[in-house]
Write an enzyme that holds these catalytic residues in place. Sequence first.
Site, PDB file in Angstrom:
ATOM      1  N   TRP A 173     -24.716  37.052 -16.217  1.00  0.00           N
ATOM      2  CA  TRP A 173     -25.117  37.711 -17.464  1.00  0.00           C
ATOM      3  C   TRP A 173     -24.296  38.976 -17.687  1.00  0.00           C
ATOM      4  CZ3 TRP A 173     -26.897  42.523 -18.796  1.00  0.00           C
ATOM      5  CH2 TRP A 173     -27.446  42.673 -20.067  1.00  0.00           C
ATOM      6  N   HIS A 174     -23.986  39.686 -16.619  1.00  0.00           N
ATOM      7  CA  HIS A 174     -23.244  40.934 -16.758  1.00  0.00           C
ATOM      8  C   HIS A 174     -21.793  40.706 -17.169  1.00  0.00           C
ATOM      9  CE1 HIS A 174     -26.682  42.796 -14.684  1.00  0.00           C
ATOM     10  NE2 HIS A 174     -26.233  43.936 -15.161  1.00  0.00           N
ATOM     11  N   GLY A 175     -21.226  39.577 -16.834  1.00  0.00           N
ATOM     12  CA  GLY A 175     -19.841  39.330 -17.205  1.00  0.00           C
ATOM     13  C   GLY A 175     -19.385  37.947 -16.808  1.00  0.00           C
ATOM     14  N   CYS A 187     -28.025  36.542 -12.935  1.00  0.00           N
ATOM     15  CA  CYS A 187     -27.993  37.962 -13.299  1.00  0.00           C
ATOM     16  C   CYS A 187     -26.558  38.482 -13.270  1.00  0.00           C
ATOM     17  CB  CYS A 187     -28.871  38.765 -12.346  1.00  0.00           C
ATOM     18  SG  CYS A 187     -28.849  40.559 -12.624  1.00  0.00           S
TER      19      CYS A 187
END
Length: 450
Positions: free
Chosen positions: A411-413, A408
Amino acid sequence: DRILVKPGRYAESVRVVGKDIEIRGDGAAEEIVVARDIRLAQITHLVEQTLGTKPPIQRLADRASAYFAFGILGAALLTFAGWWFLAGQPPAQALLTAVAVLVVAWGLRRKPSLRLLALLAASYYFYMCWKMEYIVLILVSTAVDYFAGLKMGSTEDQARRRGYLILSLFSNLGLLFAFKYFNFFSTSTVALLGWLGLEVTPPQLDVLLPVGISFYTFQTMSYSIDVYRGTLPATRNLRDFALFVSFFPQLVAGPIERAKRLLPQVQHPRSPSERDLRVGSYLVLLGLFKKVVIADNMAILVNHIFSQAPGSLSAWDCLVGVYAFAFQIYGDFHGYSLIAQGTARWMGFHIMDNFRQPFFSSSPQEFWRRWHISLSTWLRDYLYIPLGGNRRGSTRTYVNLALVFLLCGLWHGANWTFVVWGAYHGCFLIVERLSGWRRLPADRWRGLRR
């Protein structure tokens, strides 16, 4: 079958959703009734017989409030356009394009096939305004998942179905890795080898990260996985599937829609109503308020505090900076989601809520049920549960939680700070389970939730 509705509710729209008929009434009432082998016109007639038509004064008031809300929105948009123009960044093209799309969508509301084609063209144009050649990525994802879905739907051989699913996942994750994560893993590997005393020149891809690739990649993969699981039939209409993948209101910043929710709305489109115009205008106005008034003003404070040397900051400065940053990202992200919801509502589509007052959560688990809901539910359904969820003992549950939240964060960066952020939240959820503390007493938060 009979149509069952609550007394005193007026049906404003009737829409076919698969084998179900969705009847939307005034207020917040939404009744789902099942009607098999019955035409939409018959449903509409039965609803009118059951509920009656609205009094003329009520219809006039609804129409007036819809256009009043839209007028306020138009004035707000013109005001923002004036500010941007004075700042030397005239948004004439974007503003005119948005107005043109809305006019065309409403002008073709009685011609669903033409309206869907117009929305598909507008979605592709919207994406190409950023970087024209990157439209190829969306076209490739669309073609691969459409083909894989058709092939999985046409065979019962599990080995072949699994092969087509792997094709879909490999294609989508391969594009995502190449454009978003290749340089990150390349430099990280070189840094590790350097720590071991080995000097290596890292290979780098000099490419710009495609906007929204993390969102539409997960959206298309959910379709392929659902078709493989047999919970969703494969669509044979390429136009409908292409619009599901590229629907512009939520293309670049979410929410990450599921095919089971959005695709039936594309396959059985309904005409937008005055209520859609009114509710959509409210959502867009609220989203603009959260983005422009809250997030952008918090950003000024955050940028000032975060630009200072750490040694020059007091404890109060750090505290204000952290809380201001929390409200900034919430206002940014929720504002974008509300604007996406409102814009889609103008076109006659309903997309999911992405935030539900997350800062009123009483536990980490509840927070993730309220924050970025489309991502957290995607990770739950397509990663956490397939890994075993909490069905294989406590140790496996903790490993699954840690793995899901590490991914997670990634996924954000593509940065180790995001990986640490994901690990931080994963640890909170693990500690919550280990301690047996799930939430604060309900009466402590009852007043705030009201």
